[in-house]
Design a protein around this motif. Structure first.
Motif, mmCIF file in Angstrom:
data_model
loop_
_atom_site.group_PDB
_atom_site.id
_atom_site.type_symbol
_atom_site.label_atom_id
_atom_site.label_comp_id
_atom_site.label_asym_id
_atom_site.label_seq_id
_atom_site.Cartn_x
_atom_site.Cartn_y
_atom_site.Cartn_z
ATOM 1 N N PHE A 1 55.890 52.476 24.467
ATOM 2 C CA PHE A 1 55.742 51.065 23.569
ATOM 3 C C PHE A 1 54.526 51.285 22.857
ATOM 4 O O PHE A 1 53.500 52.043 23.283
ATOM 5 N N MET B 1 51.281 51.792 20.267
ATOM 6 C CA MET B 1 50.748 52.804 19.527
ATOM 7 C C MET B 1 49.604 53.721 20.435
ATOM 8 O O MET B 1 49.136 54.575 19.853
ATOM 9 N N SER C 1 57.594 60.177 10.321
ATOM 10 C CA SER C 1 58.112 59.146 11.228
ATOM 11 C C SER C 1 59.358 59.603 11.847
ATOM 12 O O SER C 1 59.820 60.591 11.684
ATOM 13 N N THR D 1 62.148 56.054 17.947
ATOM 14 C CA THR D 1 62.176 56.755 19.327
ATOM 15 C C THR D 1 63.105 56.160 19.983
ATOM 16 O O THR D 1 63.441 56.590 21.339
ATOM 17 N N THR E 1 63.395 50.902 17.062
ATOM 18 C CA THR E 1 61.858 51.008 17.105
ATOM 19 C C THR E 1 61.346 52.510 16.886
ATOM 20 O O THR E 1 62.201 53.390 17.366
ATOM 21 N N LEU F 1 57.932 55.528 15.280
ATOM 22 C CA LEU F 1 56.570 55.640 15.191
ATOM 23 C C LEU F 1 56.304 56.094 13.794
ATOM 24 O O LEU F 1 57.161 57.002 13.258
ATOM 25 N N GLU G 1 53.864 46.925 12.864
ATOM 26 C CA GLU G 1 52.854 46.385 13.734
ATOM 27 C C GLU G 1 51.496 46.578 13.329
ATOM 28 O O GLU G 1 51.219 47.596 12.935
ATOM 29 N N THR H 1 51.588 54.276 14.042
ATOM 30 C CA THR H 1 51.861 52.818 13.816
ATOM 31 C C THR H 1 53.467 52.620 14.115
ATOM 32 O O THR H 1 54.268 53.342 14.000
ATOM 33 N N ARG H 2 53.516 51.536 15.064
ATOM 34 C CA ARG H 2 54.715 51.335 15.494
ATOM 35 C C ARG H 2 55.723 50.434 14.541
ATOM 36 O O ARG H 2 55.145 49.616 13.749
ATOM 37 N N HIS I 1 59.506 48.464 13.606
ATOM 38 C CA HIS I 1 60.562 47.691 14.201
ATOM 39 C C HIS I 1 61.799 47.352 13.161
ATOM 40 O O HIS I 1 61.370 47.174 12.079
#
Lengths: 451, 342
Positions: A123, A125, A328, A331, A348, A350, A377, A386-387, A389
């Motif tokens: 979960f 970063m 990117s 995941t 979600t 990265l 996020e 950078t996460r 969603h």
């Protein structure tokens, strides 16, 4: 000691129920009536708890009851474990699948090899230090920090030597950065070769690194600003790994790091000292760093001529390719996973860029025909992960999932077709193509390439 | 002007710290001390493409071959062509035309295995790397003369130099001029600097984009379990459990060693750098050692060999002393090696 029939675990003896100060009082003054009463109360409570555990019968379950609610589980009716049972905390045993893994057959020795980060189950970063991917060229070593030195030489007024004690006394900075191997996703240039995101993208991690800015150390040594263009970084391990570093970029944000996620670096990640070169491929982040040499021409080290050179279709190799361009990946859900039911899912993943900060991420569920923005996020940090969603409802149909990042320079992550048109399929390094996951009607997620 | 100099010019600016302007605080100049010349020379062993840093010395092809067979052949093969442990160094596919042009033509051919000598543009790299990192299990034990000999032998295997060639610090420049891929590197790309220009750009199309959506590549069913059972590699209680890829009755062989000694004891002690369960690697296989030394009476002997090293028992490759092996690991390893059990 009593055995819990359900869990087969030993219960602590009743002594453990006694307050520490009561035990101390009794051992100092002996038992008086007041203390005897306290002791009896404590023992009675312990005995009652044990009896309750032993005699617990399943209460009658109503039709709609969840037995995991109504039948109290063992952990709700037993004493937990004491402090420092694990002096260095460990993940729950239920997370045992989430570990670094090797790709079978990728290398013939375990010392010059790779283990991949399990991105599919992480979960945020930051990568937990123990799950940070490994890439060693001649094995990893345990270095005694008291005997480790950093030397700075080359085009400097005075070559210097620092002890670790001195480095930890110096002004420090802490920065969050991603670390990606130049060969990440390298197995996928020609065709799909691996099943999961752990193997396709798992040479990627991110940590908060703490250390001394390279610029400060070079200033201290009085480096030659007129002539210097490059730095050589060298490790203290058997391979004494060397890489040529772009000095101008290093003066901006490189550091000599000893800290990782609040503690010292892990040995596999370079304890006690490594170079951090934000945005640049991992091989340049020399581990077990013992020396920085300031120079005016690159060194053409082994990992700058035989490896980490990108073969182009015309037979030339691109040399000194360093920057990790924007990339990117989704995941979860990702290859090798399975959706059990239809309905809402939080897609979600990265995104990152070696040239700075992520501007936007878009997600497609139809193989790249239509794109919608993902939610990013905060904070959005330069050269960090950078996460993102993306709210999504799966209706049981076949889906082709993709993500696409654009960074603050305006650069957009290319499709696989766009990338191989320019570079062919044999360059091994710097594959930042858009990744596709195919979700089939039965919910299985598979790694695929489109054309 | 060299190609590097032109490349560097592209990015040349006055070198001032931009992001982290951290002034030197008072007192900081007392941290760190001057390195002595002798200390610098102990560590600064790098050799640049212009041969700055190259120590004097020499070695011929025949001396190189002798060192090669003793120190290098067990991993790289007698002729540098082995693919057993590392990618081949030389395969004899470099032509006179390559040497004349300085660019190896077969690098364009996907069917040709890429060897080290096909790629390496700079002679200095071979010298630097062998001197700093070889042999594999005992880096930095070769003398400068031995390294000159080894590089001469490698070049001879690649038909770059003749059988009676002697390489020395005095003829490196002219030998560099015969390096088969000396003109094969390109600096024409944007990946050296943060400010470099990208060669590829993605699309900004968001609606009804024209893209191919036919699946052109995916893992065949038989390869789904090649990385092990995927169900056991993800969180098994969350929204996305793993696909069960293990086929009943076809359990994939564990990649780890299934033995009564912990893998940590073997790999953590450095054994697995040279030994594997079956088959010769650098040293003999564990199976062979266990067969020969079954029985407690060999325990003291093996203990001594591990701690102090030895040579000549299994071949010419010496076993280096391993004095750093932890006591518990040593006990476990010796007990296991002498146990005689399968």
């Amino acid at each position: 000691m009593a055995l819990d029939a359900e869990q087969g675990q030993l219960q602590p003896a009743p002594e453990s129920f006694l307050a520490k100060d009561l035990v101390e009082d009794i051992s100092r003054d002996g038992i008086d009536p007041a203390r005897r009463k306290l002791l009896q109360n404590a023992l009675a409570a312990a005995a009652a708890a044990a009896a309750a555990a032993a005699s617990m019968v399943a209460p009658s379950l109503m039709a709609d009851d969840d037995p995991d609610i109504v039948n109290l589980p063992s952990w709700t009716r037993s004493l937990g474990k004491p402090v420092v049972a694990n002096p260095y905390g460990q993940p729950s045993p239920y997370e045992a699948n989430i570990v670094r893994r090797q790709s079978p057959g990728l290398t013939r020795t375990d010392q010059s090899s790779v283990s991949f980060t399990p991105l599919q189950n992480l979960f945020g970063m930051i990568t937990p230090s123990g799950l940070h991917f490994e890439r060693h060229h001649q094995g990893w070593v345990d270095i005694d920090p008291r005997r480790h030195r950093l030397m700075i030489n080359g085009l400097v007024e005075t070559p210097l030597v620092f002890t670790m004690e001195e480095l930890l006394r110096m002004p420090s900075v802490s920065r969050i950065h991603f670390l990606e191997c130049g060969a990440n996703t390298g197995l996928e240039w020609g065709n799909v070769a691996v099943p999961t995101v752990q193997y396709s993208h798992g040479m990627l991690s991110a940590s908060e690194f703490t250390g001394v800015p390279v610029s400060l150390l070079l200033d201290r040594a009085g480096f030659d600003r007129q002539r210097a263009t490059v730095l050589l970084a060298e490790g203290a391990d058997g391979s004494s790994m060397t890489r040529t570093i772009n000095l101008e970029n290093a003066l901006d944000d490189a550091m000599v790091a000893y800290g990782q996620n609040g503690e010292m670096l892990r040995p596999e990640n370079g304890y006690p000292l490594r170079l951090v070169v934000p945005g640049v491929q991992g091989v340049s982040w020399v581990k077990w760093l013992r020396r920085l040499e300031v120079g005016d021409a690159p060194w053409a080290t082994k990992d700058e001529v035989a490896h980490y050179v990108d073969l182009m279709p015309d037979g030339t190799h691109r040399q000194y390719t360093s920057i990790q361009e924007a990339k990117s990946v989704i995941t979860a859900p990702s290859g090798g996973q399975k959706l059990l039911k239809q309905g809402y899912y939080d897609i979600t993943g990265l995104a990152w860029s070696g040239r700075g900060t992520v501007e936007k991420v878009e997600v497609s569920v139809d193989g790249g025909r239509n794109w919608r923005p993902a939610r990013l996020e905060k904070p959005l940090l330069p050269k960090a992960l950078t996460r993102f969603h993306f709210d999504w409802v799966w209706q049981g149909d076949e889906v082709l999932l993709q993500s696409r990042v654009t960074d603050r320079t305006g650069y957009t992550q290319p499709s696989r077709a766009q990338l191989i048109e320019a570079r062919g399929t044999r360059s091994i390094y710097h594959n930042n193509a858009i990744q596709t996951w195919r979700i089939s009607g039965d919910g299985e997620v598979h790694n695929v390439q489109l054309g | 002007m060299s190609s590097w100099a032109k490349f560097a010019m592209l990015f040349l600016t006055v070198l001032v710290s931009t992001s982290w302007v951290m002034a030197m605080p008072e007192g900081l100049d007392a941290l760190g001390r001057p390195a002595t010349e002798h200390e610098v020379s102990a560590w600064d062993i790098d050799v640049r493409p212009d041969f700055a840093g190259l120590p004097p010395g020499s070695g011929d092809v025949w001396a190189g071959e002798e060192t090669w067979l003793a120190q290098c052949a067990s991993c790289h093969g007698d002729f540098g062509d082995s693919n057993e442990i590392f990618a081949p160094l030389v395969l004899g596919n470099i032509t006179e035309e390559d040497i004349a042009s300085g660019q190896v033509a077969s690098l364009k051919d996907p069917a040709v295995t890429r060897t080290t000598l096909m790629k390496v543009p700079t002679l200095s790299t071979l010298w630097d790397y062998i001197y700093r990192a070889m042999p594999w299990n005992a880096p930095k034990t070769l003398s400068a003369d031995e390294v000159y000999g080894l590089v001469a032998y490698l070049l001879n295997l690649g038909y770059v130099v003749g059988d009676d060639f002697v390489l020395s610090d005095t003829n490196m420049v002219e030998t560099q001029a015969r390096m088969p891929n000396r003109n094969g590197m390109s600096l024409d790309h944007g990946l050296w600097s943060v400010a470099g220009a990208p060669d590829v750009s993605g699309s900004s199309c968001t609606t009804d984009c024209t893209v191919g959506t036919t699946v052109t590549s995916s893992l065949p069913a038989y390869a789904m379990n090649a990385h092990g059972n995927l169900a056991e590699q993800v969180r098994d209680w969350g929204p996305y459990p793993g696909i069960w890829t293990e086929v009943e009755g076809e359990k994939r062989e564990a990649t780890s060693m299934v033995v009564e000694v912990s893998e940590t004891a073997l790999s953590g002690s450095g054994c697995t750098g040279c030994h594997q369960m079956e088959g010769q690697l650098v040293g003999p296989s564990f199976d062979a050692i266990r067969t020969r030394y079954a029985g407690q009476e060999h325990a003291a002997y093996l203990r001594d060999k591990i701690l102090n090293g030895g040579a000549g028992v299994w071949g010419s490759m010496p076993m280096p002393p391993m004095p750093a092996v932890d006591d518990n690991a040593l006990q476990q390893i010796v007990a296991w090696l002498t146990s005689g059990e399968e």
